[in-house]
Design a protein around this motif. Sequence first.
Motif, PDB file in Angstrom:
ATOM      1  N   GLU A 138       0.819  -1.214   0.000  1.00 34.11           N
ATOM      2  CA  GLU A 138       0.000   0.000   0.000  1.00 34.11           C
ATOM      3  C   GLU A 138       0.853   1.264   0.000  1.00 34.11           C
ATOM      4  OE1 GLU A 138      -3.172   2.288   2.890  1.00 34.11           O
ATOM      5  OE2 GLU A 138      -3.018   0.110   3.027  1.00 34.11           O
ATOM      6  N   LEU A 139       1.851   1.320   0.860  1.00 35.49           N
ATOM      7  CA  LEU A 139       2.702   2.500   0.926  1.00 35.49           C
ATOM      8  C   LEU A 139       3.464   2.687  -0.383  1.00 35.49           C
ATOM      9  CD1 LEU A 139       3.938   4.908   2.380  1.00 35.49           C
ATOM     10  CD2 LEU A 139       5.653   3.351   3.296  1.00 35.49           C
ATOM     11  N   PHE A 140       3.978   1.614  -0.934  1.00 33.42           N
ATOM     12  CA  PHE A 140       4.705   1.714  -2.200  1.00 33.42           C
ATOM     13  C   PHE A 140       3.813   2.304  -3.281  1.00 33.42           C
ATOM     14  CE2 PHE A 140       6.028  -0.022  -6.298  1.00 33.42           C
ATOM     15  CZ  PHE A 140       7.323   0.470  -6.356  1.00 33.42           C
ATOM     16  N   HIS A 141       2.572   1.827  -3.382  1.00 29.72           N
ATOM     17  CA  HIS A 141       1.656   2.356  -4.403  1.00 29.72           C
ATOM     18  C   HIS A 141       1.340   3.826  -4.159  1.00 29.72           C
ATOM     19  CE1 HIS A 141       1.103  -1.295  -6.633  1.00 29.72           C
ATOM     20  NE2 HIS A 141       0.847  -1.957  -5.527  1.00 29.72           N
ATOM     21  N   ALA A 142       1.203   4.217  -2.893  1.00 29.53           N
ATOM     22  CA  ALA A 142       0.963   5.628  -2.573  1.00 29.53           C
ATOM     23  C   ALA A 142       2.166   6.473  -2.988  1.00 29.53           C
ATOM     24  CB  ALA A 142       0.666   5.792  -1.087  1.00 29.53           C
ATOM     25  N   LEU A 143       3.372   5.979  -2.725  1.00 27.94           N
ATOM     26  CA  LEU A 143       4.572   6.705  -3.143  1.00 27.94           C
ATOM     27  C   LEU A 143       4.644   6.841  -4.659  1.00 27.94           C
ATOM     28  CD1 LEU A 143       7.195   5.158  -0.715  1.00 27.94           C
ATOM     29  CD2 LEU A 143       6.448   7.547  -0.762  1.00 27.94           C
ATOM     30  N   VAL A 144       4.323   5.771  -5.370  1.00 24.58           N
ATOM     31  CA  VAL A 144       4.319   5.823  -6.833  1.00 24.58           C
ATOM     32  C   VAL A 144       3.335   6.883  -7.305  1.00 24.58           C
ATOM     33  CG1 VAL A 144       3.738   4.575  -8.942  1.00 24.58           C
ATOM     34  CG2 VAL A 144       5.064   3.442  -7.165  1.00 24.58           C
ATOM     35  N   THR A 145       2.132   6.877  -6.737  1.00 21.83           N
ATOM     36  CA  THR A 145       1.101   7.834  -7.134  1.00 21.83           C
ATOM     37  C   THR A 145       1.579   9.270  -6.948  1.00 21.83           C
ATOM     38  OG1 THR A 145      -0.652   6.276  -6.597  1.00 21.83           O
ATOM     39  CG2 THR A 145      -1.272   8.598  -6.703  1.00 21.83           C
ATOM     40  N   ILE A 146       2.186   9.538  -5.816  1.00 23.92           N
ATOM     41  CA  ILE A 146       2.659  10.901  -5.540  1.00 23.92           C
ATOM     42  C   ILE A 146       3.908  11.233  -6.363  1.00 23.92           C
ATOM     43  CG2 ILE A 146       3.676  12.383  -3.759  1.00 23.92           C
ATOM     44  CD1 ILE A 146       1.841  10.856  -1.765  1.00 23.92           C
ATOM     45  N   ALA A 147       4.878  10.354  -6.348  1.00 22.43           N
ATOM     46  CA  ALA A 147       6.174  10.650  -6.951  1.00 22.43           C
ATOM     47  C   ALA A 147       6.138  10.762  -8.469  1.00 22.43           C
ATOM     48  CB  ALA A 147       7.187   9.594  -6.542  1.00 22.43           C
ATOM     49  N   THR A 148       5.198  10.123  -9.125  1.00 21.43           N
ATOM     50  CA  THR A 148       5.161  10.174 -10.579  1.00 21.43           C
ATOM     51  C   THR A 148       4.355  11.352 -11.116  1.00 21.43           C
ATOM     52  OG1 THR A 148       3.332   8.591 -10.600  1.00 21.43           O
ATOM     53  CG2 THR A 148       5.570   7.703 -10.869  1.00 21.43           C
ATOM     54  N   ARG A 149       3.833  12.169 -10.243  1.00 20.57           N
ATOM     55  CA  ARG A 149       3.173  13.397 -10.690  1.00 20.57           C
ATOM     56  C   ARG A 149       4.276  14.388 -11.087  1.00 20.57           C
ATOM     57  NH1 ARG A 149      -0.880  10.838  -9.492  1.00 20.57           N
ATOM     58  NH2 ARG A 149      -2.716  11.292  -8.306  1.00 20.57           N
ATOM     59  N   PRO A 150       4.244  14.923 -12.308  1.00 18.82           N
ATOM     60  CA  PRO A 150       5.348  15.767 -12.777  1.00 18.82           C
ATOM     61  C   PRO A 150       5.511  17.069 -11.979  1.00 18.82           C
ATOM     62  CG  PRO A 150       3.555  15.763 -14.359  1.00 18.82           C
ATOM     63  CD  PRO A 150       3.212  14.746 -13.319  1.00 18.82           C
ATOM     64  N   TYR A 151       4.483  17.516 -11.341  1.00 19.55           N
ATOM     65  CA  TYR A 151       4.552  18.783 -10.620  1.00 19.55           C
ATOM     66  C   TYR A 151       4.976  18.615  -9.160  1.00 19.55           C
ATOM     67  CZ  TYR A 151      -0.128  16.981  -9.787  1.00 19.55           C
ATOM     68  OH  TYR A 151      -1.182  16.158  -9.506  1.00 19.55           O
ATOM     69  N   VAL A 152       5.087  17.385  -8.668  1.00 26.84           N
ATOM     70  CA  VAL A 152       5.561  17.160  -7.298  1.00 26.84           C
ATOM     71  C   VAL A 152       7.087  17.106  -7.354  1.00 26.84           C
ATOM     72  CG1 VAL A 152       5.600  15.586  -5.328  1.00 26.84           C
ATOM     73  CG2 VAL A 152       3.483  15.934  -6.604  1.00 26.84           C
ATOM     74  N   MET A 153       7.721  18.123  -6.808  1.00 24.55           N
ATOM     75  CA  MET A 153       9.175  18.223  -6.867  1.00 24.55           C
ATOM     76  C   MET A 153       9.842  17.687  -5.600  1.00 24.55           C
ATOM     77  SD  MET A 153       9.571  19.383  -9.839  1.00 24.55           S
ATOM     78  CE  MET A 153      11.288  19.781  -9.867  1.00 24.55           C
ATOM     79  N   GLU A 154       9.236  17.919  -4.439  1.00 26.49           N
ATOM     80  CA  GLU A 154       9.841  17.471  -3.192  1.00 26.49           C
ATOM     81  C   GLU A 154       8.783  17.467  -2.105  1.00 26.49           C
ATOM     82  OE1 GLU A 154      13.980  18.523  -1.592  1.00 26.49           O
ATOM     83  OE2 GLU A 154      12.660  19.969  -0.606  1.00 26.49           O
ATOM     84  N   ILE A 155       8.861  16.462  -1.260  1.00 26.35           N
ATOM     85  CA  ILE A 155       8.022  16.388  -0.073  1.00 26.35           C
ATOM     86  C   ILE A 155       8.969  16.171   1.090  1.00 26.35           C
ATOM     87  CG2 ILE A 155       6.259  15.090   1.172  1.00 26.35           C
ATOM     88  CD1 ILE A 155       5.162  14.246  -1.573  1.00 26.35           C
ATOM     89  N   LYS A 156       8.863  17.014   2.097  1.00 27.41           N
ATOM     90  CA  LYS A 156       9.777  16.871   3.224  1.00 27.41           C
ATOM     91  C   LYS A 156       9.025  17.205   4.502  1.00 27.41           C
ATOM     92  CE  LYS A 156      14.505  17.530   4.214  1.00 27.41           C
ATOM     93  NZ  LYS A 156      15.764  17.814   3.599  1.00 27.41           N
ATOM     94  N   LYS A 157       9.193  16.348   5.484  1.00 31.41           N
ATOM     95  CA  LYS A 157       8.555  16.545   6.777  1.00 31.41           C
ATOM     96  C   LYS A 157       9.650  16.467   7.834  1.00 31.41           C
ATOM     97  CE  LYS A 157       5.847  13.368   9.021  1.00 31.41           C
ATOM     98  NZ  LYS A 157       4.711  12.471   9.110  1.00 31.41           N
ATOM     99  N   PRO A 158       9.963  17.581   8.508  1.00 35.88           N
ATOM    100  CA  PRO A 158      11.032  17.522   9.511  1.00 35.88           C
ATOM    101  C   PRO A 158      10.664  16.601  10.669  1.00 35.88           C
ATOM    102  CG  PRO A 158      10.037  19.713   9.424  1.00 35.88           C
ATOM    103  CD  PRO A 158       9.353  18.871   8.402  1.00 35.88           C
ATOM    104  N   VAL A 159      11.666  15.916  11.185  1.00 32.83           N
ATOM    105  CA  VAL A 159      11.467  15.013  12.315  1.00 32.83           C
ATOM    106  C   VAL A 159      12.194  15.604  13.515  1.00 32.83           C
ATOM    107  CG1 VAL A 159      11.891  12.694  13.196  1.00 32.83           C
ATOM    108  CG2 VAL A 159      11.317  13.019  10.799  1.00 32.83           C
ATOM    109  N   SER A 160      11.479  15.739  14.589  1.00 35.54           N
ATOM    110  CA  SER A 160      12.105  16.285  15.787  1.00 35.54           C
ATOM    111  C   SER A 160      12.908  15.208  16.501  1.00 35.54           C
ATOM    112  CB  SER A 160      11.027  16.833  16.734  1.00 35.54           C
ATOM    113  OG  SER A 160      10.309  15.764  17.305  1.00 35.54           O
ATOM    114  N   ALA A 161      13.837  15.647  17.318  1.00 35.37           N
ATOM    115  CA  ALA A 161      14.631  14.703  18.115  1.00 35.37           C
ATOM    116  C   ALA A 161      13.726  13.909  19.047  1.00 35.37           C
ATOM    117  CB  ALA A 161      15.684  15.462  18.911  1.00 35.37           C
ATOM    118  N   THR A 162      12.652  14.536  19.529  1.00 34.35           N
ATOM    119  CA  THR A 162      11.715  13.864  20.431  1.00 34.35           C
ATOM    120  C   THR A 162      11.023  12.695  19.737  1.00 34.35           C
ATOM    121  OG1 THR A 162      11.342  15.957  21.564  1.00 34.35           O
ATOM    122  CG2 THR A 162       9.716  14.216  21.937  1.00 34.35           C
TER     123      THR A 162
END
Length: 176
Positions: A138-162
């Motif tokens: 499921e996660l792999f397919h979701a990543l494919v769906t998002i990543a293969t959109r030509p207008y999606v350049m980067e997705i980043k979510k900062p992770v706290s030390a906590t």
Amino acid sequence: MLEQVNSRRGDTWKAWQDPRFTSRDIPPHEAVKSVLRSHGEDAFNRYHMATFRAYHMDKRDIANPLELLAIAREVNIDTEVLAEDLRTRRFREEVGADHEEGDEKHDIFGVPTILFNGEQPTFVKLAEGAWEGTDDVELFHALVTIATRPYVMEIKKPVSATSAAASAARRQQQGG
């Protein structure tokens, strides 16, 4: 390898060809190649994931061959061949060739990167979770769906030390 991509030493310098250069990126790549060749795909999958976790979650020094051997033992992989391959740098040139192919053909700059249909390279950093199941796609397919959109350049979510510490504590409680 980020150290190659970010180098200011010029286009002709290659990290894997410089015997004086102490690499933080090359040893783990050499190690996973050794495990794949000497122990097969199942051992590779265990070791590969354990190495990612060791670096990204546990902040272990996976450039250190002793740490790479410890990770192998933790996932029940015999270390005799791995130790010799790391000592002799058996896969150093092959790691370099992989880097050049990834960089020149696909603009890949780091690992883990997923390459969809030979294009759309997407760097992915995952925390532990339900996605780790062997049949969970499921996660792999979701990543494919998002990543293969030509207008999606980067997705980043900062992770706290906590949150990173909480994730490591959960993993420790689960015996892993």
